[in-house]
Every structure is written in structure tokens, then in C-alpha cells.
Design a protein around this motif. Sequence first.
Motif, mmCIF file in Angstrom:
data_model
loop_
_atom_site.group_PDB
_atom_site.id
_atom_site.type_symbol
_atom_site.label_atom_id
_atom_site.label_comp_id
_atom_site.label_asym_id
_atom_site.label_seq_id
_atom_site.Cartn_x
_atom_site.Cartn_y
_atom_site.Cartn_z
ATOM 1 N N GLN A 167 48.259 30.598 34.126
ATOM 2 C CA GLN A 167 47.763 31.818 33.488
ATOM 3 C C GLN A 167 46.281 31.673 33.233
ATOM 4 O OE1 GLN A 167 49.604 32.784 29.725
ATOM 5 N NE2 GLN A 167 48.507 34.712 29.538
ATOM 6 N N ASP A 168 45.501 32.571 33.796
ATOM 7 C CA ASP A 168 44.052 32.569 33.625
ATOM 8 C C ASP A 168 43.600 33.954 33.181
ATOM 9 O OD1 ASP A 168 44.516 30.704 36.406
ATOM 10 O OD2 ASP A 168 43.312 29.838 34.787
ATOM 11 N N THR A 222 47.776 41.967 35.225
ATOM 12 C CA THR A 222 46.767 41.037 34.710
ATOM 13 C C THR A 222 46.729 40.962 33.188
ATOM 14 O OG1 THR A 222 45.150 42.798 34.954
ATOM 15 C CG2 THR A 222 45.261 41.159 36.719
ATOM 16 N N GLY A 223 47.529 41.779 32.517
ATOM 17 C CA GLY A 223 47.629 41.668 31.070
ATOM 18 C C GLY A 223 46.736 42.635 30.315
ATOM 19 N N ASN A 257 38.816 22.896 38.611
ATOM 20 C CA ASN A 257 39.315 24.271 38.764
ATOM 21 C C ASN A 257 40.806 24.406 38.497
ATOM 22 O OD1 ASN A 257 40.462 23.261 41.085
ATOM 23 N ND2 ASN A 257 39.157 24.385 42.501
ATOM 24 N N GLN A 258 41.437 23.299 38.140
ATOM 25 C CA GLN A 258 42.838 23.360 37.725
ATOM 26 C C GLN A 258 42.978 23.387 36.199
ATOM 27 O OE1 GLN A 258 44.119 19.962 40.207
ATOM 28 N NE2 GLN A 258 45.459 21.408 41.287
ATOM 29 N N THR A 259 41.857 23.457 35.512
ATOM 30 C CA THR A 259 41.898 23.690 34.067
ATOM 31 C C THR A 259 42.480 25.071 33.822
ATOM 32 O OG1 THR A 259 40.041 22.253 33.521
ATOM 33 C CG2 THR A 259 40.468 24.081 32.024
ATOM 34 N N SER A 260 43.587 25.121 33.078
ATOM 35 C CA SER A 260 44.289 26.390 32.925
ATOM 36 C C SER A 260 45.423 26.224 31.923
ATOM 37 C CB SER A 260 44.859 26.843 34.273
ATOM 38 O OG SER A 260 45.434 28.135 34.194
ATOM 39 N N MET A 261 46.100 27.354 31.645
ATOM 40 C CA MET A 261 47.353 27.340 30.902
ATOM 41 C C MET A 261 48.479 27.348 31.934
ATOM 42 S SD MET A 261 49.229 27.548 28.162
ATOM 43 C CE MET A 261 48.495 28.354 26.739
#
Lengths: 113, 111
Positions: free
Chosen positions: B37-38, A105-106, B84-88
Motif C-alpha cells: 500500500q502506497d 486509490t483510496g 523502493n520497497q519501503t512501503s506498508m
Amino acid sequence: QQQVKQSPQSLIVQKGGISIINCAYENTAFDYFPWYQQFPGKGPALLIAIRPDVSEKKEGRFTISFNKSAKQFSLHIMDSQPGDSATYFCAASRGAGTYKYIFGTGTRLKVLA
Amino acid sequence: DVKVTQSSRYLVKRTGEKVFLECVQDMDHENMFWYRQDPGLGLRLIYFSYDVKMKEKGDIPEGYSVSREKKERFSLILESASTNQTSMYLCAARDSNQPQHFGDGTRLSIL
């Protein structure tokens, strides 16, 4: 069995100190363990990787220690520098050539000047 | 080293829109990947492709599809974008028995 648990979530170290990030896995079929370094605004970049036939691998100030019996591996950054401030991800896979990496998870590392 | 280029660094879209994220690699690698990536969740695999027109679902494929018409290009498609698809989103490429190389990501905001 597919998880890779990474700790700590964040780490603050003084310049010149040693940064240590730990990862643990469960699947004994994993045989390739890379570490990625990610700076803000950039994608992760491969830093160093190890296979379970060795217990330690060193590249410059970065060392991976691997404990096969405990199913743990760790990244040590010696003489930590402010330029090392980044997020670090461990990963595990069944061979470098496999499709799937399981990422931790970093850990967000901040090295104070 | 392979260079992986993601066409947009930042993207803002509206709920319900169809969104395309593009990724190009310059080394003729067979394998390409899309991750999101979250914070606190790390990198999660959405889809990967091991050849032109070939694809496999990753861990979180719901709400996404992919297209690989040419070896160098791998597109991620959000059929009907949701908040909910807001992300990198990160694209990666890899040749056989080599580690994955990542692009610099697309930060997607769905309003």
C-alpha cells in the motif's frame, strides 16, 4: 480495463453532513463491489459490498449506490461522525470468490467535530 | 471472522538484506494474499496463494517471492531489499466466495 478510478482523493465534511465517494470501472465482467474502511495503524476492513443485481444497498448510515449502465458506484455516509474519519477504498472483482480484487486509490475522509 | 496476524508492525532493514514478512491466519482459509500500500496508489497485489505450495504472481511481483509451506502461514520474501520497497505491506486471507480479510500491516523501511 482493469482499473478502478476513485474520487476524491481527500474529503472534509462537517459532523452531521453527507460524505460521498465515487468509483468508476471499465470491465463489465466485474460483478462484486466491496468497500473497505481503514483506520490509521490498522488494515482495511470490509464495510459494505454490492452486486450489480441491485441499485442500492444500505447498512446503517452507509449506503452503496450502483449505476450499472454508467459503470459507477458510490459510497454515501449519512450523518457523518468524527469516528468515520478514515481512508476508504472501493474495489471490484469478478465475483467475491475470485482471487483478484482491483482496488481504487483510496479517499481520505476527515469529519470535523 | 478470520483473524490475520502479521508478525511485525514495524521493520527497518538495510539495502541488500534478505527480508522475511510473516503472515498467519486462524481459519484454515485456502487463499492468502500479499499487497503493498502506497499513498496515491492504493493496494497493489504482489502475490497470492490458493493452496499450500501453490502461488500466483500478482501485478507487481518483481523483487519479491513467497512461500506457503503450511496452510495457515504465508511469507513474503524480499530477496535483496531496495529502498523502493519501503512501503506498508498487507496480508489478507479469504475462504471461497467470501471477501478478503486483512491483517494490520507491516510498515517496512529500507535504509
